[in-house]
Design a protein around this motif. Structure first.
Motif, PDB file in Angstrom:
ATOM      1  N   GLU A 101     -14.008   0.940  -8.288  1.00  0.00           N
ATOM      2  CA  GLU A 101     -14.911   2.355  -8.033  1.00  0.00           C
ATOM      3  C   GLU A 101     -14.652   2.620  -7.248  1.00  0.00           C
ATOM      4  N   ARG A 102     -14.003   2.732  -5.368  1.00  0.00           N
ATOM      5  CA  ARG A 102     -14.013   3.483  -4.735  1.00  0.00           C
ATOM      6  C   ARG A 102     -12.420   3.883  -5.309  1.00  0.00           C
ATOM      7  N   GLU A 103     -12.046   3.142  -5.905  1.00  0.00           N
ATOM      8  CA  GLU A 103     -10.417   3.515  -5.354  1.00  0.00           C
ATOM      9  C   GLU A 103     -10.389   4.956  -7.111  1.00  0.00           C
ATOM     10  N   CYS A 104     -11.579   4.955  -7.548  1.00  0.00           N
ATOM     11  CA  CYS A 104     -11.796   5.888  -9.255  1.00  0.00           C
ATOM     12  C   CYS A 104     -12.271   6.975  -8.429  1.00  0.00           C
ATOM     13  N   LEU A 105     -12.752   6.622  -8.020  1.00  0.00           N
ATOM     14  CA  LEU A 105     -13.924   7.938  -6.789  1.00  0.00           C
ATOM     15  C   LEU A 105     -12.658   8.202  -5.795  1.00  0.00           C
ATOM     16  N   ALA A 106     -12.115   7.752  -5.280  1.00  0.00           N
ATOM     17  CA  ALA A 106     -10.444   9.043  -3.825  1.00  0.00           C
ATOM     18  C   ALA A 106     -10.382   8.989  -4.969  1.00  0.00           C
ATOM     19  N   ARG A 107      -9.729   8.995  -6.498  1.00  0.00           N
ATOM     20  CA  ARG A 107      -8.649   9.612  -6.805  1.00  0.00           C
ATOM     21  C   ARG A 107      -9.579  10.633  -7.816  1.00  0.00           C
ATOM     22  N   ALA A 108     -10.406  10.345  -7.880  1.00  0.00           N
ATOM     23  CA  ALA A 108     -11.305  11.940  -8.582  1.00  0.00           C
ATOM     24  C   ALA A 108     -11.123  12.741  -8.129  1.00  0.00           C
TER      25      ALA A 108
ATOM     26  N   ARG B 257      -8.103  14.640  -7.146  1.00  0.00           N
ATOM     27  CA  ARG B 257      -8.041  15.466  -8.748  1.00  0.00           C
ATOM     28  C   ARG B 257      -8.335  16.851  -8.593  1.00  0.00           C
ATOM     29  N   ALA B 258      -9.895  16.663  -7.836  1.00  0.00           N
ATOM     30  CA  ALA B 258     -10.787  18.020  -7.448  1.00  0.00           C
ATOM     31  C   ALA B 258      -9.822  18.953  -7.164  1.00  0.00           C
ATOM     32  N   VAL B 259     -10.076  18.453  -5.610  1.00  0.00           N
ATOM     33  CA  VAL B 259      -8.886  19.144  -4.562  1.00  0.00           C
ATOM     34  C   VAL B 259      -7.961  20.167  -5.387  1.00  0.00           C
ATOM     35  N   ALA B 260      -6.703  19.481  -6.061  1.00  0.00           N
ATOM     36  CA  ALA B 260      -5.559  20.203  -7.053  1.00  0.00           C
ATOM     37  C   ALA B 260      -6.399  21.852  -7.845  1.00  0.00           C
ATOM     38  N   GLY B 261      -7.592  21.515  -7.797  1.00  0.00           N
ATOM     39  CA  GLY B 261      -8.012  22.258  -8.951  1.00  0.00           C
ATOM     40  C   GLY B 261      -9.073  22.772  -8.037  1.00  0.00           C
TER      41      GLY B 261
ATOM     42  N   LEU C 111     -15.753  39.381  -1.734  1.00  0.00           N
ATOM     43  CA  LEU C 111     -16.555  39.111  -1.065  1.00  0.00           C
ATOM     44  C   LEU C 111     -16.218  37.612  -0.353  1.00  0.00           C
ATOM     45  N   SER C 112     -17.096  36.771  -2.184  1.00  0.00           N
ATOM     46  CA  SER C 112     -17.263  35.532  -1.308  1.00  0.00           C
ATOM     47  C   SER C 112     -16.979  35.278  -2.800  1.00  0.00           C
ATOM     48  N   PHE C 113     -16.330  33.648  -2.185  1.00  0.00           N
ATOM     49  CA  PHE C 113     -15.989  32.600  -3.401  1.00  0.00           C
ATOM     50  C   PHE C 113     -16.733  31.026  -3.505  1.00  0.00           C
ATOM     51  N   LEU C 114     -17.934  30.464  -4.197  1.00  0.00           N
ATOM     52  CA  LEU C 114     -18.357  29.946  -3.891  1.00  0.00           C
ATOM     53  C   LEU C 114     -17.866  28.730  -5.243  1.00  0.00           C
ATOM     54  N   LEU C 115     -17.241  27.405  -4.734  1.00  0.00           N
ATOM     55  CA  LEU C 115     -16.808  26.112  -6.383  1.00  0.00           C
ATOM     56  C   LEU C 115     -17.900  24.758  -5.885  1.00  0.00           C
ATOM     57  N   ASP C 116     -18.596  24.801  -6.974  1.00  0.00           N
ATOM     58  CA  ASP C 116     -18.788  23.429  -7.173  1.00  0.00           C
ATOM     59  C   ASP C 116     -18.039  23.311  -8.099  1.00  0.00           C
ATOM     60  N   ALA C 117     -17.274  22.712  -8.015  1.00  0.00           N
ATOM     61  CA  ALA C 117     -16.548  21.309  -9.382  1.00  0.00           C
ATOM     62  C   ALA C 117     -15.954  20.417  -8.905  1.00  0.00           C
ATOM     63  N   GLY C 118     -16.346  19.206 -10.410  1.00  0.00           N
ATOM     64  CA  GLY C 118     -15.597  17.964 -10.221  1.00  0.00           C
ATOM     65  C   GLY C 118     -14.539  18.295 -10.689  1.00  0.00           C
ATOM     66  N   ALA C 119     -14.671  16.392 -10.728  1.00  0.00           N
ATOM     67  CA  ALA C 119     -13.339  15.561 -11.967  1.00  0.00           C
ATOM     68  C   ALA C 119     -13.838  14.376 -12.172  1.00  0.00           C
ATOM     69  N   ASP C 120     -13.107  13.911 -12.936  1.00  0.00           N
ATOM     70  CA  ASP C 120     -13.038  12.843 -13.283  1.00  0.00           C
ATOM     71  C   ASP C 120     -12.259  11.513 -13.441  1.00  0.00           C
TER      72      ASP C 120
ATOM     73  N   ARG D 182     -11.837  15.070   2.884  1.00  0.00           N
ATOM     74  CA  ARG D 182     -11.104  15.524   3.638  1.00  0.00           C
ATOM     75  C   ARG D 182      -9.809  14.314   3.332  1.00  0.00           C
ATOM     76  N   GLN D 183      -9.468  13.368   3.197  1.00  0.00           N
ATOM     77  CA  GLN D 183      -8.119  12.778   3.303  1.00  0.00           C
ATOM     78  C   GLN D 183      -7.634  13.404   1.968  1.00  0.00           C
ATOM     79  N   ALA D 184      -8.090  14.282   1.125  1.00  0.00           N
ATOM     80  CA  ALA D 184      -7.651  14.679  -0.505  1.00  0.00           C
ATOM     81  C   ALA D 184      -7.221  16.059  -0.138  1.00  0.00           C
ATOM     82  N   PHE D 185      -7.525  16.836   0.125  1.00  0.00           N
ATOM     83  CA  PHE D 185      -6.895  18.047   0.734  1.00  0.00           C
ATOM     84  C   PHE D 185      -6.686  17.517   2.545  1.00  0.00           C
TER      85      PHE D 185
END
Length: 441
Positions: free
Chosen positions: A164-171, A174-178, A239-248, A434-437
């Protein structure tokens, strides 16, 4: 060479099977059936919302978009998966189970739910998880979503396995690229819709596959905490942009928020930087035994400190916290469990099944437990300029302690939220986001 996913997943199923066998034996059940779910048409319509499998199923079978499958678990026996592949020319049926995970189950292929319905109709001492409308006669003599069984299963899900940790890290990767693609689209002056389309293209998943409806908020829309639209018109000024978005990733979710502004907007940029520093400090405090309620209070103190330092509120952080002023700028909870559900289970109940409701002053807090190794949680402090929350301060005893001119100048920017997904370990926290970024940068 063995597939590393196969090894991790096999260990995951082995651990979860042992835990579930113990629970079923203690509760006196002969077996447990978990239905993946079934699409339900909208009222008076022949169309249904996008399908996603029930989380208890997705937490054990890496097929989050496959309906009408049934997982059968019996103590001391290999799990059996009744895998539904309809003979359907209207819709593309699901592919067969992938070899890297199928070996963990006895697979029975059926072409319709009746293929497994008839096998259990007369059985007793069964527990069933699913929707009563889809399960019908299967429930005769069985316990549906039994509360004690559910909280025990929820409890084991609060501690993530290596798989599960591996899946969450991969997700998160993926989301960081977005997120990075969306930031570029914002800086190019894109509309909310254009930014969202850049996000899904970079993630490689369409809206129906994402774990939740993305919050793609430009300017004052960032002050709407669950902003649900995507304006197709380009803003006159970005002026500003807030993005709350994930991936699966195989049924497991990332849930990331970032806020951006232009270099010329110095005051708002300084608030983003200050909140980012405070958020990192909060992430570092995710240690075993720490009360998440206490951490939420420390988040309020940190945000109050930012407000005081910026001159927005002329009150000490402790005074802002006690008076409720900080809640006017930070009205939501600090975070939640994340896993096979975005707002994952077990956040407001202890290991013995006793409720842990949020404090009266923080009703939106979704996680009220002490942290344990294996928990994966979000940390998402925010600082917003929400007119309906700030307006009562104008007539309160604290009205003269607020710099209203500065509040009004910053209100068109909406607000700020920074959110990471973090693993609580025996040692230092592991910040998947933070690791993904860092890798992407």
């Amino acid at each position: 060479m063995p597939n590393p996913d196969a090894l991790l997943f096999a260990r995951h199923i082995e651990q979860r099977s042992e835990e579930i066998d113990k629970i079923l034996t203690e509760l006196g059940y002969d077996g447990l059936l978990i239905h993946s779910g079934r699409p339900e048409n909208r009222l008076l319509d022949d169309q249904h919302p996008p399908f996603r499998a029930h989380a208890p199923f997705a937490a054990l079978v890496p097929e989050p978009f496959t309906p009408d499958c049934l997982l059968e678990l019996r103590p001391g026996r290999k799990p059996r998966l009744w895998y539904c592949q309809p003979d359907d020319f209207w819709h593309l049926p699901p592919e067969g189970p992938a070899s890297w995970w199928a070996h963990c189950f006895d697979i029975e292929i059926v072409t319709e739910p009746a293929g497994w319905h008839e096998c259990f109709a007369a059985q007793r001492a069964l527990a069933v998880i699913g929707d009563e409308r889809a399960l019908g006669g299967l429930l005769d003599g069985a316990d549906l979503n039994a509360p004690e069984l559910m909280w025990r299963l929820d409890e084991i899900r609060t501690r993530k396995t290596a798989w599960e940790r591996e899946c969450l890290a991969r997700a998160n990767k993926r989301a960081v690229a977005g997120h990075l693609a969306a930031a570029r689209a914002f800086r190019d002056g894109g509309s909310e819709l254009e930014i969202h389309l850049a996000y899904v293209a970079a993630v490689g998943q369409d809206q129906d596959q994402l774990p939740y409806n993305s919050i793609c908020a430009v300017n004052e829309h960032a002050a709407v905490l669950h902003y649900q639209h995507r304006n197709p018109e380009r803003p006159a000024q970005s002026l500003s942009f807030l993005l709350d978005a994930g991936a699966d990733t195989l049924g497991y979710a990332a849930d990331i928020t970032r806020t951006w502004t232009g270099e010329e907007h110095l005051d708002f940029a300084a608030l983003i930087e200050a909140l980012d520093r405070a958020q990192l400090q909060l992430c570092d405090e995710l240690r075993p035994g720490v009360s998440f309620v206490d951490l939420h209070r420390r988040a309020h103190l940190a945000i109050a400190g930012i407000l005081e330092q910026a001159g927005l509120v002329r009150m000490a952080p402790d005074e802002q916290l006690e008076s409720g002023v900080s809640s006017r700028f930070f009205p939501h909870g600090l975070g939640h469990h994340i896993g096979a559900q975005v707002h994952d289970v077990g956040g407001q109940i202890d290991a013995q099944g006793q409720p842990l409701p949020p404090p009266d002053e923080y009703p939106a807090l979704r996680l009220t437990r002490r942290l344990e190794p294996g928990n994966v949680v979000t940390v998402e402090p925010g600082l917003y300029f929400i007119p309906s929350l700030l307006e009562p301060l104008r007539t309160s005893e604290y009205a003269d302690r607020i710099d209203w001119a500065q509040v009004e100048a910053l209100s068109p920017y909406g607000g700020i939220r920074i959110e990471d997904n973090v693993l609580v370990s025996e040692a230092d926290p592991v910040n998947f986001t933070r690791q993904a970024f860092a890798v992407a940068d």
